[in-house]
Motif scaffolding. Structure first.
Motif, PDB file in Angstrom:
ATOM      1  N   ARG A 152       0.829  -1.209   0.000  1.00  0.00           N
ATOM      2  CA  ARG A 152       0.000   0.000   0.000  1.00  0.00           C
ATOM      3  C   ARG A 152       0.861   1.256   0.000  1.00  0.00           C
ATOM      4  O   ARG A 152       0.488   2.277  -0.557  1.00  0.00           O
ATOM      5  N   ARG A 153       2.047   1.143   0.589  1.00  0.00           N
ATOM      6  CA  ARG A 153       2.959   2.286   0.642  1.00  0.00           C
ATOM      7  C   ARG A 153       3.949   2.303  -0.524  1.00  0.00           C
ATOM      8  O   ARG A 153       4.427   3.361  -0.910  1.00  0.00           O
ATOM      9  N   ASP A 154       4.256   1.114  -1.069  1.00  0.00           N
ATOM     10  CA  ASP A 154       5.175   1.032  -2.202  1.00  0.00           C
ATOM     11  C   ASP A 154       4.756  -0.138  -3.081  1.00  0.00           C
ATOM     12  O   ASP A 154       5.185  -1.271  -2.870  1.00  0.00           O
ATOM     13  N   PRO A 155       3.900   0.102  -4.078  1.00  0.00           N
ATOM     14  CA  PRO A 155       3.406  -1.002  -4.919  1.00  0.00           C
ATOM     15  C   PRO A 155       4.490  -1.675  -5.751  1.00  0.00           C
ATOM     16  O   PRO A 155       4.250  -2.763  -6.295  1.00  0.00           O
ATOM     17  N   GLU A 156       5.662  -1.085  -5.859  1.00  0.00           N
ATOM     18  CA  GLU A 156       6.741  -1.654  -6.672  1.00  0.00           C
ATOM     19  C   GLU A 156       7.807  -2.345  -5.825  1.00  0.00           C
ATOM     20  O   GLU A 156       8.927  -2.549  -6.313  1.00  0.00           O
ATOM     21  N   ASP A 157       7.497  -2.710  -4.603  1.00  0.00           N
ATOM     22  CA  ASP A 157       8.498  -3.361  -3.753  1.00  0.00           C
ATOM     23  C   ASP A 157       8.599  -4.841  -4.118  1.00  0.00           C
ATOM     24  O   ASP A 157       7.632  -5.602  -3.994  1.00  0.00           O
ATOM     25  N   PHE A 158       9.775  -5.245  -4.546  1.00  0.00           N
ATOM     26  CA  PHE A 158      10.007  -6.611  -5.016  1.00  0.00           C
ATOM     27  C   PHE A 158       9.810  -7.630  -3.899  1.00  0.00           C
ATOM     28  O   PHE A 158       9.119  -8.641  -4.061  1.00  0.00           O
ATOM     29  N   ASP A 159      10.417  -7.380  -2.729  1.00  0.00           N
ATOM     30  CA  ASP A 159      10.357  -8.351  -1.636  1.00  0.00           C
ATOM     31  C   ASP A 159       8.946  -8.498  -1.086  1.00  0.00           C
ATOM     32  O   ASP A 159       8.553  -9.587  -0.665  1.00  0.00           O
ATOM     33  N   ALA A 160       8.183  -7.423  -1.085  1.00  0.00           N
ATOM     34  CA  ALA A 160       6.805  -7.508  -0.604  1.00  0.00           C
ATOM     35  C   ALA A 160       5.977  -8.435  -1.484  1.00  0.00           C
ATOM     36  O   ALA A 160       5.209  -9.278  -0.990  1.00  0.00           O
ATOM     37  N   HIS A 161       6.129  -8.317  -2.791  1.00  0.00           N
ATOM     38  CA  HIS A 161       5.413  -9.224  -3.698  1.00  0.00           C
ATOM     39  C   HIS A 161       5.883 -10.667  -3.517  1.00  0.00           C
ATOM     40  O   HIS A 161       5.076 -11.609  -3.555  1.00  0.00           O
ATOM     41  N   ARG A 162       7.169 -10.844  -3.314  1.00  0.00           N
ATOM     42  CA  ARG A 162       7.712 -12.199  -3.190  1.00  0.00           C
ATOM     43  C   ARG A 162       7.179 -12.892  -1.941  1.00  0.00           C
ATOM     44  O   ARG A 162       6.729 -14.056  -2.000  1.00  0.00           O
ATOM     45  N   PHE A 163       7.204 -12.203  -0.805  1.00  0.00           N
ATOM     46  CA  PHE A 163       6.717 -12.842   0.420  1.00  0.00           C
ATOM     47  C   PHE A 163       5.194 -12.898   0.462  1.00  0.00           C
ATOM     48  O   PHE A 163       4.629 -13.761   1.137  1.00  0.00           O
ATOM     49  N   ARG A 164       4.550 -12.030  -0.266  1.00  0.00           N
ATOM     50  CA  ARG A 164       3.102 -12.157  -0.417  1.00  0.00           C
ATOM     51  C   ARG A 164       2.782 -13.456  -1.162  1.00  0.00           C
ATOM     52  O   ARG A 164       1.828 -14.165  -0.811  1.00  0.00           O
ATOM     53  N   SER A 165       3.607 -13.796  -2.169  1.00  0.00           N
ATOM     54  CA  SER A 165       3.420 -15.046  -2.894  1.00  0.00           C
ATOM     55  C   SER A 165       3.596 -16.248  -1.964  1.00  0.00           C
ATOM     56  O   SER A 165       2.805 -17.200  -2.001  1.00  0.00           O
ATOM     57  N   PHE A 166       4.605 -16.203  -1.095  1.00  0.00           N
ATOM     58  CA  PHE A 166       4.812 -17.299  -0.144  1.00  0.00           C
ATOM     59  C   PHE A 166       3.610 -17.460   0.779  1.00  0.00           C
ATOM     60  O   PHE A 166       3.139 -18.572   1.025  1.00  0.00           O
ATOM     61  N   ALA A 167       3.129 -16.342   1.329  1.00  0.00           N
ATOM     62  CA  ALA A 167       2.010 -16.411   2.267  1.00  0.00           C
ATOM     63  C   ALA A 167       0.742 -16.931   1.585  1.00  0.00           C
ATOM     64  O   ALA A 167       0.023 -17.775   2.145  1.00  0.00           O
ATOM     65  N   LEU A 168       0.467 -16.448   0.379  1.00  0.00           N
ATOM     66  CA  LEU A 168      -0.725 -16.898  -0.338  1.00  0.00           C
ATOM     67  C   LEU A 168      -0.646 -18.385  -0.684  1.00  0.00           C
ATOM     68  O   LEU A 168      -1.652 -19.097  -0.621  1.00  0.00           O
ATOM     69  N   ARG A 169       0.542 -18.855  -1.022  1.00  0.00           N
ATOM     70  CA  ARG A 169       0.686 -20.277  -1.336  1.00  0.00           C
ATOM     71  C   ARG A 169       0.385 -21.132  -0.114  1.00  0.00           C
ATOM     72  O   ARG A 169      -0.302 -22.157  -0.207  1.00  0.00           O
ATOM     73  N   ARG A 170       0.884 -20.732   1.042  1.00  0.00           N
ATOM     74  CA  ARG A 170       0.627 -21.501   2.255  1.00  0.00           C
ATOM     75  C   ARG A 170      -0.836 -21.420   2.689  1.00  0.00           C
ATOM     76  O   ARG A 170      -1.318 -22.302   3.391  1.00  0.00           O
ATOM     77  N   LEU A 171      -1.533 -20.387   2.269  1.00  0.00           N
ATOM     78  CA  LEU A 171      -2.959 -20.259   2.598  1.00  0.00           C
ATOM     79  C   LEU A 171      -3.860 -20.956   1.582  1.00  0.00           C
ATOM     80  O   LEU A 171      -5.083 -20.894   1.688  1.00  0.00           O
ATOM     81  N   GLY A 172      -3.251 -21.609   0.585  1.00  0.00           N
ATOM     82  CA  GLY A 172      -4.015 -22.355  -0.395  1.00  0.00           C
ATOM     83  C   GLY A 172      -4.576 -21.522  -1.526  1.00  0.00           C
ATOM     84  O   GLY A 172      -5.398 -22.021  -2.306  1.00  0.00           O
ATOM     85  N   ARG A 173      -4.127 -20.309  -1.673  1.00  0.00           N
ATOM     86  CA  ARG A 173      -4.612 -19.417  -2.738  1.00  0.00           C
ATOM     87  C   ARG A 173      -3.557 -19.400  -3.843  1.00  0.00           C
ATOM     88  O   ARG A 173      -2.826 -18.433  -4.030  1.00  0.00           O
ATOM     89  N   SER A 174      -3.495 -20.499  -4.602  1.00  0.00           N
ATOM     90  CA  SER A 174      -2.389 -20.706  -5.539  1.00  0.00           C
ATOM     91  C   SER A 174      -2.406 -19.722  -6.701  1.00  0.00           C
ATOM     92  O   SER A 174      -1.351 -19.234  -7.122  1.00  0.00           O
ATOM     93  N   ASP A 175      -3.581 -19.420  -7.250  1.00  0.00           N
ATOM     94  CA  ASP A 175      -3.634 -18.487  -8.386  1.00  0.00           C
ATOM     95  C   ASP A 175      -3.144 -17.104  -7.989  1.00  0.00           C
ATOM     96  O   ASP A 175      -2.391 -16.455  -8.737  1.00  0.00           O
ATOM     97  N   GLU A 176      -3.548 -16.633  -6.808  1.00  0.00           N
ATOM     98  CA  GLU A 176      -3.072 -15.339  -6.338  1.00  0.00           C
ATOM     99  C   GLU A 176      -1.583 -15.383  -6.040  1.00  0.00           C
ATOM    100  O   GLU A 176      -0.862 -14.397  -6.247  1.00  0.00           O
ATOM    101  N   SER A 177      -1.093 -16.525  -5.563  1.00  0.00           N
ATOM    102  CA  SER A 177       0.327 -16.669  -5.290  1.00  0.00           C
ATOM    103  C   SER A 177       1.141 -16.566  -6.575  1.00  0.00           C
ATOM    104  O   SER A 177       2.180 -15.902  -6.617  1.00  0.00           O
TER     105      SER A 177
END
Length: 419
Positions: free
Chosen positions: A129-154
């Motif tokens: 929300r503060r920096d939409p272009e942050d690489f690490d934020a997108h990467r760890f968001r992918s990890f969290a979504l995968r563990r939550l079972g939301r594979s397409d969003e991951s």
């Protein structure tokens, strides 16, 4: 050396140069995804990339001098795997400055490692929300979504990270792990992992991602090569040592001393791993059980020498000649010396101490050792004493072989039932 058009980032290498390693191609792009790495990390296109731009610092590393001290201290605690203390520092930092994107990302790292994936997702959302272009934020968001079972969003989050830094290997490892969940995407996961290794040939994380994707695709040869590459880069890597030890344990060709040595090396890198400890103790137990066969071989030598069960062609006079009996006794000593030397010469000192620890603690280990000693003692009595009555010799023989063979039979029956 084959350099496909999509893999080039500079002029073609000189003719005659030798590639360091060649990874197999992707199942879906067989002809054009063959990857040839430069001979060394300081040659070829990777070196030109290092000269052209500074390597991006990962989230686990301490930041630059402009970073707030609390955020930098939290990064150091994360490297030490002290995540709860890092969370406290980051909470203090975010209470005073909620717009610190690095603090939000590192908070997400803490939540991912403590398996609080909902909190990790919230932290990455705050960072984006503060920096939409942050690489690490997108990467760890992918990890969290995968563990939550939301594979397409991951997958979408991982692709967004690749869009921001298309030449960074971490984005492709995130994409490979995001694609691992549905089986129909396994070839794509393998392809993404191959790209990660191409972009980061000296990175342990890239080779580990390739191992995972290759395992899903049934490429055991690639798995072995990935483990070898990790050990080349980091000889004390706990995961790679664990994987190599486990592979040896399940191999029918591996010998028990080699398996025990592999477990001991992996346990030295990860001393708190209970699975490795149990594997080492189980291997040592099997080695101790093997001593009973040495004792039975000694008993066989004694029986043949002392003429316990004569046939028509054998002399029946008792006792056997002294020289023959002494020769048999020396031969029994050679059997034990060679058996112990082959079994224990390559074991690390800690594994040797583990044998005696098992003998003190475990009843079945004690029983196996006592049976081997008892059988050897019976064999020694048969050849040392000049017996004149064959009945005593036969009683000693049966007393020596019956206990170990009965135990071995019951153990094998129990193993067959367990399978």
């Amino acid at each position: 050396m084959c350099w496909p058009r999509w893999a080039r980032c500079g002029p073609r290498p000189a003719r005659g140069s030798t590639p360091r390693a060649t990874w197999p191609s992707s199942p879906t792009r067989a002809a054009r995804t063959t990857i040839c790495w430069p001979t060394s990390s300081g040659s070829g296109c990777c070196e030109r990339r290092r000269r052209g731009r500074k390597r991006r610092r990962g989230p686990y590393m301490s930041g630059t001098g402009t970073e707030h001290p609390l955020t930098a201290q939290a990064a150091a605690l994360i490297e030490l795997e002290r995540y709860d203390q890092a969370k406290e520092l980051l909470a203090r930092r975010l209470a005073g400055e909620p717009d610190d994107v690095r603090a939000w990302v590192r908070l997400a790292i803490c939540h991912v490692n403590t398996k609080d994936f909902e909190d990790a997702l919230h932290a990455t959302q705050e960072a984006l929300r503060r920096d939409p272009e942050d690489f690490d934020a997108h990467r760890f968001r992918s990890f969290a979504l995968r563990r939550l079972g939301r594979s397409d969003e991951s997958v979408a989050a991982a692709r967004e990270a690749i869009r921001i830094l298309p030449d960074h290997w971490m984005g492709y490892t995130a994409l490979s792990e995001a694609l691992i969940s549905p089986p129909d995407r396994w070839p794509q996961a393998y392809e993404a992992a191959v790209t990660a290794v191409r972009l980061g040939p000296e990175e342990v994380g890239a080779h580990r991602a390739l191992w995972k994707a290759a395992l899903a695709n049934g490429r055991r040869d690639v798995c072995d090569q990935a483990v070898s590459e990790v050990l080349r880069l980091d000889p004390s890597n706990a995961w790679a040592l664990h994987e190599r030890a486990t592979r040896k344990a399940h191999s029918k060709e591996a010998k028990l001393p080699e398996v025990a040595q592999g477990y001991a090396q992996a346990l030295a890198a990860a001393p708190s791993d209970q699975g490795l400890r149990k594997g080492l103790e189980g291997t040592l137990f099997r080695m101790v059980r093997g001593t009973r066969w040495l004792a039975l071989l000694c008993l066989l030598i004694a029986v043949l020498t002392a003429r316990v069960f004569p046939t028509e062609d054998d002399p029946t006079a008792l006792p056997a000649p002294l020289g023959t009996r002494l020769y048999a006794l020396a031969l029994m000593g050679v059997v034990w010396a060679l058996g112990a030397w082959r079994a224990y010469r390559k074991l690390p000192h800690g594994a040797k101490l583990g044998v005696w620890s098992l003998v003190r603690r475990e009843f079945w280990v004690k029983l196996s050792l006592y049976e081997a000693v008892w059988c050897t003692l019976c064999a020694a009595l048969i050849v040392i004493v000049p017996w004149t009555d064959r009945v005593f010799l036969q009683v000693l023989t049966h007393a020596g072989w019956v206990p170990p063979l009965i135990t071995i039979w019951f153990e094998r029956a129990a193993l067959r039932e367990a399978r």
